[in-house]
Design a protein around this motif. Structure first.
Motif, PDB file in Angstrom:
ATOM      1  N   TRP A 173       0.838  -1.213   0.000  1.00 22.25           N
ATOM      2  CA  TRP A 173       0.000   0.000   0.000  1.00 22.25           C
ATOM      3  C   TRP A 173       0.863   1.250   0.000  1.00 22.25           C
ATOM      4  O   TRP A 173       0.608   2.183  -0.774  1.00 22.25           O
ATOM      5  CB  TRP A 173      -0.909  -0.035   1.229  1.00 22.25           C
TER       6      TRP A 173
ATOM      7  N   THR B  68      -0.451  -2.470  -4.957  1.00 22.69           N
ATOM      8  CA  THR B  68      -1.523  -3.319  -4.442  1.00 22.69           C
ATOM      9  C   THR B  68      -2.243  -4.087  -5.538  1.00 22.69           C
ATOM     10  O   THR B  68      -3.021  -4.994  -5.260  1.00 22.69           O
ATOM     11  CB  THR B  68      -2.576  -2.475  -3.699  1.00 22.69           C
TER      12      THR B  68
ATOM     13  N   VAL C  65      -7.890   5.500  -0.708  1.00 23.31           N
ATOM     14  CA  VAL C  65      -6.771   4.722  -0.167  1.00 23.31           C
ATOM     15  C   VAL C  65      -6.948   4.460   1.325  1.00 23.31           C
ATOM     16  O   VAL C  65      -6.482   3.433   1.840  1.00 23.31           O
ATOM     17  CB  VAL C  65      -5.410   5.406  -0.437  1.00 23.31           C
TER      18      VAL C  65
ATOM     19  N   LEU D 275      -7.044   0.724   2.898  1.00 29.22           N
ATOM     20  CA  LEU D 275      -6.125   0.262   3.944  1.00 29.22           C
ATOM     21  C   LEU D 275      -6.886  -0.342   5.114  1.00 29.22           C
ATOM     22  O   LEU D 275      -6.519  -1.407   5.622  1.00 29.22           O
ATOM     23  CB  LEU D 275      -5.256   1.418   4.436  1.00 29.22           C
TER      24      LEU D 275
END
Length: 499
Positions: free
Chosen positions: A335, A340, A366, A370
């Protein structure tokens, strides 16, 4: 003549600077400007080479601007609670004026300094400058702070309508000169003065991680004027529609300047309202209102942090501190570096490393990925952002991460989980943003730009791309991770309901 010290912090400008103007008026024009590299911040958990470099660049410009008014800039390094009283005594100053900051550390430090100076017989005053409305100005009818944005924003706008915008701004800065004999020397403090070299990034043991924007007030005002103007093609006219499109230059890019106070929030507000109220400004009404909403979010997160300082260490909704994050280091590294296998996520993470900035829609994508696809603690992401972002602000960054994770005030519901593929397809339909930051995908057809792993082998050959070699396979399967995330949150909610 006894000068007044103005302690620069997050207000690196001359125009519309509340404490600086007050210091000039109180001292009859004898002002000594001071900046202190606070070791607690310089070496703190949110230390950032990029922001330190940005700070130095703007301090150099501030020093030059001050010099044109005959004001030296004293630069010191250490604990402000120790440095400033020493400097006040050494030059016989009346006291110190500064503009308020609202992080828990700043609140404690400033209170200690104010007590110390006043007990010694010196003036010590702080002023509102970094926000439009402070933590005590926008409250519920019961006098409590808001924890939901929408009613806060409604009340914020109501208060604004009741006030004159002009009354929010400080008077134009009056010319003044600090007599040279008032300038301290290196024998008094470990400082440099107006004629000496500014510290370098290397002296702080840091290296520049990416190119910086133009520094200084002039650059900030140029940026503002370009965004907010009467021209029908000014970005603010289409801001409401384009602010969610990362492939379009539809935002102001003023956040790094606002972070250090190189431009004030009042200057932004005044420019926006002047356009809204102008007879020829009707084309920009929706854009102005949307942009004002972002200024309100900024104030909102500052007051949340002030009233609930524990959020810098844990969830606002404290039950969510029990979330059993998986925290896979390999997934976190993928990440961080933009590998990814989800193009919109990877493009955003590479933009962050290349520019020290990320589009706001991309920040939400994002952060959701995550926390709810990789099941990694939002605090890991918060820390990573604070390391890289030029505009990294403890209040806004924390608020944004907790919103995405569903742990904060006025948070996105825990069950709302962004699909990184559909988010890319919706907000970057032609892959403009993805191709800009992922050049390995530049030849991928629009049909597959947000899921290149679905291309057939013949499509991959035409795109000159081999998945697994030139670009990774997705490191997780979104549908499966979504179910796991829902179960993770459900466990905490069940335990809370049974408690």
């Amino acid at each position: 003549m006894h000068p007044m010290i103005h302690w620069f912090r997050r207000d690196l400008r001359l125009a519309d600077n509340t404490a600086l103007t007050a210091a000039a008026q109180a001292s009859g024009g004898a002002v000594l400007a001071v900046y202190i590299f606070d070791e607690a911040i310089l070496r703190g958990r949110f230390a950032s080479p990029g922001r330190t470099a940005w700070l130095l660049a703007n301090l150099q410009q501030l020093e030059a601007d001050l010099r044109t008014r005959g004001i030296p800039l004293v630069v010191a390094r250490g604990n402000p609670v120790e440095v400033l009283p020493t400097l006040v005594r050494a030059i016989g100053a009346r006291g110190v004026y500064w503009n308020r900051d609202y992080t828990p550390y700043a609140v404690r430090r400033d209170a200690a300094l104010k007590t110390m100076l006043r007990e010694a017989g010196y003036e010590a005053e702080s002023f509102k400058d970094a926000v439009i409305f402070e933590f005590h100005e926008v409250l519920t009818k019961e006098g409590r702070p808001y924890t939901v944005y929408t009613p806060y924003a409604r009340r914020w706008r109501q208060i604004l309508a009741e006030q004159s915008v002009r009354s929010l701004a400080t008077p134009d800065l009056i010319p003044y000169v600090c007599p040279p004999e008032l300038v301290t020397t290196s024998e008094v403090l470990p400082v440099t003065t107006g004629g000496s070299a500014m510290p370098t990034l290397a002296q702080f043991g840091m290296a520049l991680p990416y190119p910086l924007p133009d520094a200084g007030e002039h650059a900030a005002n140029t940026c503002l004027a370009r965004f907010v103007s009467l021209h029908c093609d000014a970005p603010i006219a289409a801001y409401a529609e384009q602010r969610n499109l990362p492939g379009v230059a539809g935002t102001s890019r003023l956040s790094p300047y606002l972070r250090l106070g190189i431009i004030s929030p009042r200057q932004l507000l005044t420019a926006a309202l002047a356009l809204r109220d102008h007879p020829d400004g009707s084309h920009a009404l929706t854009g102005v209102e949307a942009w004002l909403g972002e200024l309100i979010w900024r104030d909102f997160y500052v007051q949340v942090l002030y009233h609930h300082p524990y959020v810098l260490r844990g969830a606002f909704r404290q039950a969510y501190d029990a979330l059993a994050w998986e925290n896979d280091p390999a997934h976190f590294e993928a990440w961080q570096t933009g590998h990814t296998g989800y193009p919109i996520v990877d493009a955003a993470m590479r933009q962050l490393r290349q520019e020290g900035w990320m589009h706001n829609r991309a920040r939400m994508i994002v952060a959701s990925f995550l926390t709810k696809d990789l099941l990694i603690d939002w605090r890991w992401g918060e820390h990573h952002f604070m390391h890289w972002l030029l505009d990294g602000d403890p209040a806004a960054n924390n608020g944004g991460w907790q919103w995405a994770a569903g742990t904060g005030t006025d948070a996105q519901p825990f069950f709302r989980i962004f699909n990184p593929v559909s988010q890319g397809q919706k907000f970057d339909p032609e892959g403009t943003y993805v191709r800009r930051y992922l050049p390995e995908l530049r030849n991928v057809p629009h049909t597959f730009i947000h899921e290149p792993h679905r291309m057939a082998s013949t499509d991959q050959i035409r795109a000159d791309l081999q998945i697994g070699r030139d670009y990774p396979h997705p490191i997780v399967e979104h549908k499966a991770q979504r179910e796991r995330a829902l179960a993770l949150y459900a466990t905490v909610r069940k335990a809370q309901s049974e408690a």
